[in-house]
Motif scaffolding. Structure first.
Motif, short mmCIF file in Angstrom:
data_model
loop_
_atom_site.label_atom_id
_atom_site.label_comp_id
_atom_site.label_asym_id
_atom_site.label_seq_id
_atom_site.Cartn_x
_atom_site.Cartn_y
_atom_site.Cartn_z
N LEU A 296 4.88 21.97 -17.74
CA LEU A 296 5.94 21.60 -16.81
C LEU A 296 7.32 21.84 -17.40
O LEU A 296 8.23 22.34 -16.72
CB LEU A 296 5.79 20.13 -16.41
CG LEU A 296 4.53 19.78 -15.61
CD1 LEU A 296 4.39 18.27 -15.47
CD2 LEU A 296 4.56 20.43 -14.24
N ASP A 297 7.49 21.50 -18.67
CA ASP A 297 8.81 21.62 -19.30
C ASP A 297 9.23 23.07 -19.52
O ASP A 297 10.43 23.36 -19.53
CB ASP A 297 8.81 20.89 -20.65
CG ASP A 297 8.76 19.37 -20.50
OD1 ASP A 297 9.00 18.88 -19.39
OD2 ASP A 297 8.45 18.69 -21.51
N TYR A 298 8.25 23.96 -19.69
CA TYR A 298 8.58 25.34 -20.03
C TYR A 298 8.19 26.33 -18.93
O TYR A 298 7.88 27.47 -19.17
CB TYR A 298 7.96 25.71 -21.38
CG TYR A 298 8.60 24.92 -22.50
CD1 TYR A 298 9.79 25.36 -23.08
CD2 TYR A 298 8.07 23.71 -22.92
CE1 TYR A 298 10.42 24.61 -24.07
CE2 TYR A 298 8.69 22.96 -23.91
CZ TYR A 298 9.86 23.42 -24.48
OH TYR A 298 10.49 22.67 -25.46
N GLU A 299 8.26 25.83 -17.69
CA GLU A 299 8.30 26.66 -16.49
C GLU A 299 7.01 27.43 -16.19
O GLU A 299 7.06 28.58 -15.74
CB GLU A 299 9.47 27.64 -16.55
CG GLU A 299 10.83 26.98 -16.66
CD GLU A 299 11.95 28.00 -16.68
OE1 GLU A 299 12.06 28.78 -15.72
OE2 GLU A 299 12.70 28.03 -17.67
N ALA A 300 5.88 26.80 -16.41
CA ALA A 300 4.65 27.37 -15.86
C ALA A 300 4.71 27.26 -14.34
O ALA A 300 5.31 26.32 -13.80
CB ALA A 300 3.42 26.64 -16.40
N SER A 301 4.11 28.21 -13.67
CA SER A 301 4.05 28.17 -12.20
C SER A 301 2.79 27.48 -11.71
O SER A 301 2.76 26.89 -10.63
CB SER A 301 4.09 29.61 -11.65
OG SER A 301 5.14 30.35 -12.20
#
Length: 300
Positions: free
Chosen positions: A193-198
């Protein structure tokens, strides 16, 4: 080929099973030659993917798991990442699937979470891997096979450094949701969530009850679509009944699994490990044409 992001939270979709089990039966040493096979035996790779497509998989996973520079260098292919990327994508795209994902696995370098130099070196591995696909047509990156949240963090940072394409992220966990280094599934989900997984995901060899619980935990973590992977151990229909040691002993078991994982909030399903395309077909049978449901909504 529709934008995969337009289907988030809408359509149930199944990813192709790994090509390795198919190639092993043809005599390939997949531990050594999988990436090389993309270059010199592209027809064999394409035919392996075709079996999953014939089973109904809407998303084909290109054979690029070992494309990180350190992994290629281990096989004497350090300068051939661009070739591998093009060949693997060509093998998948020639089949004209609905979607194509490019898989990137752990780079394999030692990682010291307390060392900035180590973190940067690992992050650079994934950035270089992602650059190999620049200018090529595909739907999403698939960060798969990770067992350490910090390594997954480096991978997400590296990919996001060079690309804004959708990223599916998956971590390997046991039935309790623990990674091999003892980190919790929630720790890994937090990194996603913090590092922009889709899309947030997991792979597990644990029995279906545990996998269903993991899917619910993922669905409740941050509102992103969920990928659930069931890692097949040994395909042995004579076993007759699921066991804790080998819960996914035959493809038929995955029909119920697909239904229950959908009810738990998963949108994307995949049979992993030693799964054959028949396992993929079972997941398709359980989910094709169905809408995604929230885990608190009764499945129709």
């Amino acid at each position: 080929m529709p934008d995969i992001a337009l289907r988030f939270h809408r359509d149930m979709l199944v990813l192709s099973s790994p090509v390795a089990p198919v190639l092993v039966r043809q005599g390939f040493d997949v531990e050594r030659d999988l990436e090389y096979a993309c270059l010199v035996e592209s027809e064999a790779v394409r035919d392996a993917l075709r079996l999953s497509q014939m089973a109904g998989a809407q998303c084909l996973v290109a054979c690029t798991e070992g494309i990180a520079p350190a992994r290629l260098a281990h096989h004497g292919m350090e300068n051939r990442a661009d070739e591998v990327a093009r060949a693997a994508l060509s093998a998948a795209s020639e089949l004209e699937p609905q979607h194509v994902f490019v898989e990137v696995g752990p780079c394999g370098l030692p990682l010291d979470p307390t060392s900035k130099a180590s973190l940067n070196e690992n992050r650079d591995q994934y950035a270089r891997a992602a650059r190999s696909f620049a200018g090529l047509a595909f739907d999403a990156f698939f960060l798969n096979g990770f067992s350490h949240p910090v390594d997954l963090k480096c991978a997400l940072m590296g990919v996001r450094q060079v690309s804004d394409a959708p990223v599916f992220a998956s971590v390997d966990v046991d039935g309790e949701g623990r990674t091999i280094d003892g980190a919790s599934f929630e720790d890994a989900l937090g990194v996603m969530l913090d590092y922009e997984a889709s899309v947030v995901g997991f792979s597990t060899i644990a029995p279906l009850d545990a996998a269903e619980s993991l899917a619910r935990r993922a669905a409740g973590a941050g509102g992103l679509p969920v990928l659930a992977q069931l890692a097949v151990g040994t395909c042995d229909p004579r076993q007759g009944v699921a066991t804790n040691a080998n819960p996914y002993y035959c493809p038929d078991v995955l029909v119920e699994a697909g239904v229950r994982l959908r009810a738990a909030g998963a949108q994307f399903l995949r049979a992993a490990g030693n799964a054959t395309p028949a396992y993929t077909g079972a997941l398709v049978a359980a989910s094709e044409g169905a809408d995604v449901v929230r885990p608190d909504v009764e499945v129709r």
